[in-house]
Every structure is written in C-alpha cells, then in structure tokens.
Design an enzyme around this catalytic site. Structure first.
Site, mmCIF file in Angstrom:
data_model
loop_
_atom_site.group_PDB
_atom_site.id
_atom_site.type_symbol
_atom_site.label_atom_id
_atom_site.label_comp_id
_atom_site.label_asym_id
_atom_site.label_seq_id
_atom_site.Cartn_x
_atom_site.Cartn_y
_atom_site.Cartn_z
ATOM 1 N N SER A 46 35.159 -16.650 26.689
ATOM 2 C CA SER A 46 35.449 -15.428 27.432
ATOM 3 C C SER A 46 34.201 -14.892 28.118
ATOM 4 C CB SER A 46 35.976 -14.371 26.456
ATOM 5 O OG SER A 46 35.946 -13.096 27.049
ATOM 6 N N HIS A 91 48.591 -11.781 29.665
ATOM 7 C CA HIS A 91 47.431 -11.302 28.901
ATOM 8 C C HIS A 91 47.870 -10.773 27.530
ATOM 9 C CE1 HIS A 91 43.094 -10.295 29.985
ATOM 10 N NE2 HIS A 91 43.172 -9.797 28.763
ATOM 11 N N LYS A 126 44.357 -17.602 35.989
ATOM 12 C CA LYS A 126 45.078 -17.114 34.799
ATOM 13 C C LYS A 126 45.678 -15.737 35.095
ATOM 14 C CE LYS A 126 44.229 -16.169 29.841
ATOM 15 N NZ LYS A 126 44.031 -14.734 29.620
ATOM 16 N N THR A 152 40.404 -15.176 35.572
ATOM 17 C CA THR A 152 41.479 -14.275 35.124
ATOM 18 C C THR A 152 41.712 -13.209 36.183
ATOM 19 O OG1 THR A 152 40.981 -14.702 32.822
ATOM 20 C CG2 THR A 152 42.202 -12.687 33.293
ATOM 21 N N TYR A 200 35.667 -13.292 34.659
ATOM 22 C CA TYR A 200 36.185 -12.088 35.307
ATOM 23 C C TYR A 200 35.412 -11.932 36.597
ATOM 24 C CZ TYR A 200 38.903 -10.381 31.332
ATOM 25 O OH TYR A 200 39.841 -10.232 30.345
HETATM 26 C C1 LIG Z 1 41.552 -8.893 21.835
HETATM 27 C C2 LIG Z 1 41.868 -9.706 23.047
HETATM 28 C C3 LIG Z 1 40.870 -9.900 23.995
HETATM 29 C C4 LIG Z 1 41.140 -10.689 25.119
HETATM 30 N N1 LIG Z 1 40.126 -10.954 25.983
HETATM 31 C C5 LIG Z 1 40.360 -11.735 27.066
HETATM 32 C C6 LIG Z 1 39.305 -12.078 27.940
HETATM 33 O O1 LIG Z 1 38.160 -11.713 27.729
HETATM 34 N N2 LIG Z 1 39.616 -12.846 29.008
HETATM 35 C C7 LIG Z 1 40.890 -13.289 29.260
HETATM 36 O O2 LIG Z 1 41.124 -13.973 30.257
HETATM 37 N N3 LIG Z 1 41.897 -13.001 28.413
HETATM 38 C C8 LIG Z 1 41.654 -12.251 27.326
HETATM 39 N N4 LIG Z 1 42.677 -11.989 26.446
HETATM 40 C C9 LIG Z 1 44.011 -12.556 26.687
HETATM 41 C C10 LIG Z 1 44.128 -13.947 26.047
HETATM 42 O O3 LIG Z 1 43.362 -14.891 26.720
HETATM 43 C C11 LIG Z 1 45.581 -14.444 26.052
HETATM 44 O O4 LIG Z 1 46.077 -14.377 27.359
HETATM 45 C C12 LIG Z 1 46.479 -13.623 25.124
HETATM 46 O O5 LIG Z 1 45.824 -13.309 23.928
HETATM 47 C C13 LIG Z 1 47.745 -14.416 24.820
HETATM 48 O O6 LIG Z 1 48.654 -13.646 24.131
HETATM 49 P P1 LIG Z 1 48.861 -13.692 22.524
HETATM 50 O O7 LIG Z 1 47.662 -13.042 21.926
HETATM 51 O O8 LIG Z 1 50.106 -12.913 22.367
HETATM 52 O O9 LIG Z 1 48.997 -15.138 22.151
HETATM 53 C C14 LIG Z 1 42.430 -11.236 25.315
HETATM 54 C C15 LIG Z 1 43.417 -11.050 24.336
HETATM 55 C C16 LIG Z 1 43.148 -10.302 23.206
HETATM 56 C C17 LIG Z 1 44.209 -10.155 22.165
#
Ligand SMILES: Cc1cc2nc3c(=O)[nH]c(=O)nc-3n(C[C@H](O)[C@H](O)[C@H](O)COP(=O)(O)O)c2cc1C
Length: 421
Positions: free
Chosen positions: A130, A317, A293, A180, A154
C-alpha cells in the site's frame, strides 16, 4: 505446481492437532475472526480496519451479492486432485489469490507490512504494498527474496512524488503498479469520525512518504507548522508522533519536522480532481503493467482499455468509500462482458471464504484480492496468523472446487452457477 489435494491435507493437519488437544489460534468463521482480532487491537485501530463508509450498507451489499449467487455442484467428475495455479503477468501463482493493499497495518501488529510480506512470500502469493503502508517498501521487499510483489499507488497531488514512488517500486522488484482510483478523498467513515481518529495525523501509515527523497524535499520546502495551544491532548499527540517518526524520540520532540511531515502528507496525499489524463504520469514513468483498482462500471472498464491499461481490479474498497454503492460482485459480470478477455480482471470486496473465490472466478475474475481477513490474522498472531488465514482460504477453495466437480480453475465457469435469482 502439480495437481494436489491441498484442502484435504490442511483438514488432516488441523484435525490431527485437535486429537492432540491443540485448537487453531485463528478462527475460521469470518465473524469469529473479527471478534478474536478485536481483542488484540486498540478501539481506534479496530474501528479503522473494520469500518466502512456511512451506514456500511455497501459492506452488507458485498456480502449479500455473494449470497445471491449459488454454486451448482456437479457429480462423478473425478476431481480427486485440483490445480489452482493461475498465470498473471508472466508469473505463475499457486492459487488465484493476492494480498490486497491495506494501509496502516501497524494498528493490527507492530511488524505490520513486514509480517504480511513474509507470510505472502512463504505462501507464494503476491503482496500488493500500500501507498499508506506502515513500513517502507524496500524493507519489506528485502524480506521477500524474489517472491512476487506489486505496488499500489494513490495519485498524489505531486507528479514528482508519483514518479518517485513508481521508480522505488521498480527498483524494489515490484512486478506491477496498481493505481487506486476510488480514493480521491476519504469516505465518510462513521466509526473513525466518532472517535476523531485518522491514523495519518498521528504519524501512522505514512512510511512510504517519510522514506522518500522527493517527499523529504517537499517537507523542506513547506512552511513551518504553526504553534498550537499547549494542552494535555496536544502534548500527548506530540509525544506519540515523536515516538512513531523515524529517528530518536528525543530529537523528534524538539524538532518541528515530524509535524511538518504530517502537514505535507495531508497536502499531497490524494488528488480530488483526478481525471483520466492524469494517468499519463504513471504510464510515462514505467514499463511495468498498470492495473486500475476501483472500477465498477463497464464504461469505465472500456475507457481503461482505451488508455492501454494491463489489468482491472473490480472493487468498492471493501465498502469504505461510497455508502449505498453497488456490490463489487454485482458489478463484475458487466465488466467481464465489456473487457472480453483482453486483460485480466481481478476482484475484491467481501471475499470471506473459498466459495466466494469460486463464485468470483465463475463470474469471470482471473483472481481475487483478500483484505480484512488477513488483517485480522495479523492482529491475532502476526506472520503466522496471516499464513493461517491464507492457508484456510486456499484449502476451502480447493475443497469447494473438488466437491463441485472442478479439477482446475478453467473448469469453473458460468455453468457452475445457478441463474441469478
Ligand atoms: C483498513 C483498510 C485499509 C485499506 N487501505 C488501502 C490502501 O491503502 N490502498 C488501497 O488501494 N486499498 C486499500 N484498502 C482496500 C483493500 O485493498 C481492499 O479493496 C478491501 O479491503 C477489500 O474488501 P474486504 O476487506 O471486504 O475484503 C484498505 C482496506 C482496509 C480494510
């Protein structure tokens, strides 16, 4: 990898341990996993990982969409062993699963991204680092040997910072850049708002930035932070930031730099005005495959192909951005139809078990990303906990395939599902 029965082996290991009186530390059931993780996290950390936008109806929709799709098992097909491998951008993965980019993993465990990187490498599944990681990319990649990893980007307001992140990812051996698109601003997250908690302001989740030379130059150029009122709360915040910021706590306490870095981060973090043409910066910065994404509409998928992207991640997300949004799974078929196999389509949001992976693949995904479940494994037992979550998911997928009569991923298709009801 030869065809195998990974699921039966994992079952046998767990049941035999049970005979010896040892139960797994990491629960199987998604709700139990979340509850167990909660015990190892601060209330702020738990809210940050678990929460979604608004009333969290998108999170519920993600799960309901899986419930509406049903597998129709086929009999007498002799699927005694299964092949789960999939090829992505020249690498063969042992299973169609990647580790989603999740920021601020230090709220789950102090080893954060480093523990997850080790677990991913040990299980042979790609980790997507990330932009909001808790550990610098280079430190984690160094712990992965030549295991597959990608970098999630990002789009910062600084093109120069974007180029710097991309070139660091290339040098650290990342095999793809995942841009993303859905986070041009943070969603309205009630749990975090109620606690008044945004981890970045406390200096968490900004490791990629403070370890970056371009970012450090931007900090040098920024105006010094204003002196706020000296209150007990402000002193506590200063102390926490001084401890988290790289360098000695004592020097950080006396220096305005940590506060200046946080302020600079807030200025450059994301680009609310993001448009298609902005993606040119990334395209010109690298020869690596680029995936987008956060795509949820077939027209956006077609546009992405016009821009020459190499892959798409269908994702909302994990319901953290738009409340009341279309479920990621519901968006998948139209995007598959629009893309017509020209680039791989990855999928995430709501994957909690092997049947979910099966369904996403049956609807046309090439592979899936897992998010929160591995964070919970991390919170419960660090690297070992992440490995257990991954192993359980792969075992569950393997057995689901075998019991549905599918000996390889190619056998999973629209005909494996009942018509939408
Ligand atoms: C706490 C948290 C932080 C996240 N941070 C990012 C991030 O920094 N970049 C990103 O593209 N997606 C981020 N996501 C989204 C995840 O990549 C992913 O799309 C998502 O967790 C999928 O859903 P799920 O948790 O229900 O499986 C984050 C998700 C969570 C739960």
């Amino acid at each position: 990898m030869a065809a195998s029965s990974y699921g039966r082996q994992r079952q046998a290991d767990i049941y035999l341990e049970g005979v010896r009186g040892r139960k797994p530390r990491v629960p199987q059931n998604a709700a139990a996993l979340e509850r167990a993780a909660r015990r190892s996290m601060s209330k702020e950390g738990f809210a940050y990982i678990t929460g979604g936008a608004g009333l969290e109806t998108t999170m519920q929709a993600n799960r309901r969409a899986f419930d509406r799709v049903q597998i129709v098992p086929r009999m007498l097909r002799g699927a005694a062993t299964r092949r789960l491998e999939v090829e992505l951008f020249g690498r063969t993965l042992p299973a169609p699963i990647l580790i989603a980019p999740v920021g601020v993993l230090e709220v789950a465990h102090r080893e954060a991204d480093l523990a997850v990187a080790r677990a991913a490498a040990a299980e042979g599944l790609p980790m997507i680092f990330s932009s909001q990681a808790s550990k610098p990319l280079e430190e984690c990649c160094a712990a992965m040997g030549d295991a597959t990893r990608w970098f999630q980007l990002y789009m910062s307001t600084s093109d120069e910072l974007v180029r710097s992140f991309v070139s660091r990812a290339e040098r650290a051996g990342c095999g793809a850049i995942v841009v993303t698109l859905d986070t041009t601003m943070l969603g309205w997250r009630l749990r975090d708002l109620d606690l008044g908690y945004l981890p970045f302001l406390a200096g968490r989740g900004i490791a990629q930035y403070v370890s970056d030379p371009v970012f450090q130059r931007l900090v040098d150029e920024a105006a010094p932070p204003e002196r706020g009122a000296v209150t007990p709360g402000a002193i506590r915040a200063l102390w926490r930031l001084a401890r988290l910021y790289p360098g000695s706590t004592w020097a950080n306490l006396r220096s305005p730099r940590p506060r200046q870095a946080v302020r600079t981060f807030v200025d450059v973090f994301v680009r609310p005005s993001l448009e298609w043409d902005d993606l040119e910066v990334v395209r010109h910065a690298t020869e690596l495959p680029i995936l987008l994404k956060g795509i949820l509409h077939a027209d956006d998928a077609r546009r992405a192909l016009d821009y020459g992207v190499d892959g798409i991640v269908v994702s909302n997300h994990g319901g953290r951005q738009v409340d009341g949004s279309i479920a990621s799974l519901a968006a998948l078929p139209a995007i598959v139809e629009a893309v017509r196999g020209r680039v791989p389509i990855l999928f995430d949001s709501g994957i909690r078990g092997g049947a979910d992976v099966f369904k996403a693949i049956a609807l046309g995904a090439t592979a899936v990303l897992i998010g929160r479940p591995y964070c919970y494994g991390l919170a419960i037992a660090g690297e070992a906990g992440v490995r257990e979550v991954i192993q359980n998911l792969v075992a569950d997928l393997d057995l689901t395939m075998g019991l549905a009569g599918c000996a390889s991923l190619a056998d999973i298709g629209a005909e494996s599902l009942a018509p939408f009801s």
